[in-house]
Scaffold this motif. Sequence first.
Motif, PDB file in Angstrom:
ATOM      1  N   LEU A  86       0.848  -1.189   0.000  1.00  0.00           N
ATOM      2  CA  LEU A  86       0.000   0.000   0.000  1.00  0.00           C
ATOM      3  C   LEU A  86       0.879   1.234   0.000  1.00  0.00           C
ATOM      4  O   LEU A  86       1.751   1.390   0.857  1.00  0.00           O
ATOM      5  N   GLY A  87       0.660   2.115  -0.986  1.00  0.00           N
ATOM      6  CA  GLY A  87       1.461   3.324  -1.085  1.00  0.00           C
ATOM      7  C   GLY A  87       1.058   4.360  -0.050  1.00  0.00           C
ATOM      8  O   GLY A  87       0.010   4.257   0.599  1.00  0.00           O
ATOM      9  N   SER A  88       1.894   5.377   0.108  1.00  0.00           N
ATOM     10  CA  SER A  88       1.608   6.433   1.091  1.00  0.00           C
ATOM     11  C   SER A  88       0.364   7.226   0.716  1.00  0.00           C
ATOM     12  O   SER A  88      -0.253   7.864   1.578  1.00  0.00           O
ATOM     13  N   ASP A  89      -0.013   7.188  -0.578  1.00  0.00           N
ATOM     14  CA  ASP A  89      -1.218   7.865  -1.043  1.00  0.00           C
ATOM     15  C   ASP A  89      -2.402   6.896  -1.123  1.00  0.00           C
ATOM     16  O   ASP A  89      -3.404   7.193  -1.772  1.00  0.00           O
ATOM     17  N   CYS A  90      -2.270   5.741  -0.486  1.00  0.00           N
ATOM     18  CA  CYS A  90      -3.293   4.689  -0.432  1.00  0.00           C
ATOM     19  C   CYS A  90      -3.450   3.951  -1.757  1.00  0.00           C
ATOM     20  O   CYS A  90      -4.410   3.192  -1.938  1.00  0.00           O
ATOM     21  N   SER A  91      -2.529   4.150  -2.682  1.00  0.00           N
ATOM     22  CA  SER A  91      -2.543   3.413  -3.940  1.00  0.00           C
ATOM     23  C   SER A  91      -2.164   1.956  -3.682  1.00  0.00           C
ATOM     24  O   SER A  91      -1.541   1.628  -2.666  1.00  0.00           O
ATOM     25  N   LEU A  92      -2.531   1.082  -4.616  1.00  0.00           N
ATOM     26  CA  LEU A  92      -2.174  -0.327  -4.514  1.00  0.00           C
ATOM     27  C   LEU A  92      -1.033  -0.600  -5.473  1.00  0.00           C
ATOM     28  O   LEU A  92      -1.146  -0.383  -6.680  1.00  0.00           O
ATOM     29  N   ASN A  93       0.094  -1.081  -4.946  1.00  0.00           N
ATOM     30  CA  ASN A  93       1.256  -1.411  -5.761  1.00  0.00           C
ATOM     31  C   ASN A  93       1.356  -2.925  -5.900  1.00  0.00           C
ATOM     32  O   ASN A  93       1.267  -3.654  -4.903  1.00  0.00           O
TER      33      ASN A  93
END
Length: 251
Positions: A86-93
Amino acid sequence: MSDNNHLCLLGLIFLSSLLTGVSGVDDVHVFISSGEDVHLPCNNALQDCKSTTWIYNNRFRHSEAVELINLGEKNKDIERHERLSLGSDCSLNIRNISTEDYGSYICQQWTGEGGEQLRPDAGVYLHVLHVSSSHTEISAGLSVTLFCQLNSYPRVSCDDWIRSERIDLFWVNQAGVKSDSRYQISSSSDHCIISLNKTLLNEDHNREWRCEVTQRDQVKTSVTYTVKSSGEKTSHQSVLESHNVSIIKDC
C-alpha cells in the motif's frame, strides 16, 4: 460489525458498483505489460490510509470478490500477498504483474468499527499485455507464430470493446512497419489477441518485433520480442512509453 457481515456488505457494494457504475469518482483504466510493476491509484483516498480497503474481482477466475487490503492492512491469506503493498497515497502497488492479475480493483474508505463507508467507490480496471511464442527454440527455416494477448476486464467481445474504446493492438518490426509480404498477421474476435506468423531466415537473428496497445492513437504499453537462433534464449522486453501515461479515465 463482525468480519462476515463486513465482507458481505463489501461484496454487495462491490456488485452494485459493477452494475450501476461508480458514483462520483471516475473509473481508471491501467494498461501494463506482464513482468512490470504497477501502481493503481486510489481516487477517493483520505489522508489516513487506515480507512482504505482494496477489493479485487475477475468473474472468470473468482466466484466472489477478494479482499486484498483491509483497513490499511494487507491480507496475508492470499497467494500473491508478497507482491502487494500500500502506497503512502493509499494506492495499490503490485510487483511483477502476471496475466492472472488482470481484472477490476475497487478502492473503498471505511470507518473501523462502525462499518460505515466514508466515500464512493473508486474503480480501477487493469489490462495486462503478454507475448508468447509457439516455439521455445527457433532456427532458420522454421515457421514460428508469435502471440500477443491483451487480458482485459470486463470480458465482452473483444471487437466490441476495442471499437467502443478505440483500442488498437498490432505488431510492428524494429523499423516501425506493421507488416510486409513475408509476415502474416491474424487476429481473434473472441479474445484480444493478435498473432504474427513468419518463416524465419538467417537474417532474422536478433530481429525485433514489438506488440503495441494504443488507445485513441496514444501508446499505452508495448512488449518487444527479440528473435534468437537456437542456442540463444529468446528475449522479451516490456516497455512503457515514457512520454505517455498508461492510465485513462472514463468520464
